[in-house]
Design an enzyme around this catalytic site. Structure first.
Site, short mmCIF file in Angstrom:
data_model
loop_
_atom_site.label_atom_id
_atom_site.label_comp_id
_atom_site.label_asym_id
_atom_site.label_seq_id
_atom_site.Cartn_x
_atom_site.Cartn_y
_atom_site.Cartn_z
N THR A 269 64.31 -75.93 20.39
CA THR A 269 65.84 -75.84 20.76
C THR A 269 66.08 -77.18 21.59
O THR A 269 65.37 -76.85 22.67
CB THR A 269 66.31 -74.70 21.13
OG1 THR A 269 65.96 -73.70 20.33
CG2 THR A 269 67.53 -74.50 21.76
N ASN B 140 54.88 -68.35 20.33
CA ASN B 140 56.03 -68.01 19.52
C ASN B 140 55.81 -66.44 18.89
O ASN B 140 56.56 -65.86 18.13
CB ASN B 140 56.15 -68.98 18.36
CG ASN B 140 56.79 -70.13 18.74
OD1 ASN B 140 57.79 -70.34 19.02
ND2 ASN B 140 56.05 -71.35 19.38
#
Length: 409
Positions: free
Chosen positions: A196, A404
């Site tokens: 992001t 993640n």
């Protein structure tokens, strides 16, 4: 302040997003995260000409839609309100209402027109904003122009980032000093196509929003759109530039004699932030720069460079300090532009491994030593034309999976 000359543009190593005249910033802990700052603002003394580029994801987050509406009103933005912890993406009508409420609360707090406030969010997708905390946090914001204020803002926008990303440059235009500062966040879900990724750039240059948009799009294609960490494009990517004109120079346009100086300053600011994002990729231990030349066009070169730096096999080879140039060949071979497979040169750092598609003998020990560095350069020449381009990324380590696999927890 120490100055480091870079042709016509000068780097200000201790500068920041608030070094340009007429900008302040702040960051606070609103309670969206356990202890870290999570809400920030950039504020201009006067409405600033604004330009922005956004993610190409079909799932554009609510804050991007509100920001686009704000800029479309009259091309002016005076404040950018940003939160971390929650992306406010895939949140339907409620998410859009919350983004509008963030805009209104910031406008009310600083006595601004609502249309002069941009909104940005980053964090977990699919969760609703804690608007009670957002609104209380906005009330706590006290923008200033000290180093601590810019650091507070830079900290507030981070998610899995390990370090703050910032830069600052100046140049002389019309005989006056023009300054540009940048701040960004991004570590994973990075594959912009404007991860992001959020980037904010301020400048005291005098330029209309249309010409600023033209410049930003041109520069973004060579910088932010040339980085990749994991090949995933976020719902919230945005690069936003504010120019408040307080330097007192004549209005910049492509016809201005110093237009190229402004483009160079915007390019160096964008490239610096882009490389810092790539270097801080989740779990990364090395920054990789790929430079491709000899293509039929610059677009072809940039496309191939990004294909190489985005290859998981190249990234893992770099992580393991394995000089397996076959991984690079594999990435080139599946890139979109047509190439002549009989005339390819490849070098890793100073070590040439392929010349006109003929393998050359090299020292594995020297190659391994070079690949142990924190910054790795791969150069490719395809001998088909004058095109050239660069891309940046990072290696792929075990820690990327760990980060993640537990991002929400």
């Amino acid at each position: 302040m120490q100055l480091v000359s870079q042709t016509e543009v000068t780097e200000l190593p201790t500068g920041s997003i608030i070094t340009p005249k007429g900008f302040t910033a702040a960051g606070v802990h609103a309670g969206l995260r356990y202890s870290k700052k999570d809400l920030g603002i950039i504020l201009s003394d006067t409405p600033a000409q604004c330009a922005a580029v956004y993610t190409t994801s079909h799932f554009q987050a609510a804050p991007l839609k509100v920001t686009q509406e704000s800029i479309a009103a009259d091309g002016l933005i005076q404040a950018v309100i940003v939160n971390s912890a929650c992306a406010n993406a895939c949140t339907g009508d409620q998410g859009l209402k919350d983004a509008y409420q963030m805009r209104k609360s910031a406008a009310d707090k600083f006595n601004l027109k609502e249309q002069h406030v941009a909104v940005a969010s980053t964090g977990v997708i699919g969760e609703y904003m804690q608007m009670d905390k957002i609104e209380e946090g906005i009330k706590m914001l006290k923008p200033g122009n000290e180093a601590l204020h810019s650091e507070d803002f830079q900290t507030a926008i981070l998610t899995t980032d390990l370090v703050m990303k910032k830069c600052c440059y100046s140049a002389v235009i019309d005989g006056k000093t023009v300054t540009m500062g940048g701040s960004a966040k991004g570590s994973g879900m990075i594959h912009p196509n404007m991860a992001t990724m959020l980037a904010f750039i301020t400048t005291d240059a005098n330029i209309d929003c249309g010409d600023l948009q033209f410049a930003l799009k041109q520069v973004t294609d060579r910088t932010f759109n040339q980085i990749t960490v994991d090949g995933d494009t976020s719902t919230n990517d945005m690069v936003l530039v504010m120019a408040n004109g307080t330097s007192g120079i004549n209005k910049l346009s492509p016809n201005h004699p110093d237009w190229d100086v402004f483009i160079q300053m915007l390019s160096q600011t964008s490239e610096s932030l882009a490389k810092q994002i790539a270097k801080d990729g989740e779990g990364a231990t090395k920054l990789i720069e790929v430079e491709v030349s000899g293509t039929k066009s610059d677009d072809d070169a940039r496309m191939i460079a990004k294909q190489i730096v985005g290859s998981n096999l190249v990234k893992t080879a770099i992580y393991g300090a394995d000089a397996n140039w076959g991984r690079i060949i594999g990435a080139i071979g599946q890139s979109q532009p047509a190439i002549d497979p009989s005339s390819v040169d490849i070098a890793i750092g100073p070590i040439v491994m392929l010349k006109n598609s003929v393998p050359l003998a090299f020292s594995e020990e020297e190659a391994k030593e070079y690949l142990s560095n924190a910054a790795i350069q791969i150069t490719v020449n395809l001998h088909q034309g004058a095109g050239k381009g660069k891309a940046w990324g990072c290696d792929l380590s075990y820690d990327y999976v760990k980060i993640n696999a537990s991002y929400r927890t």
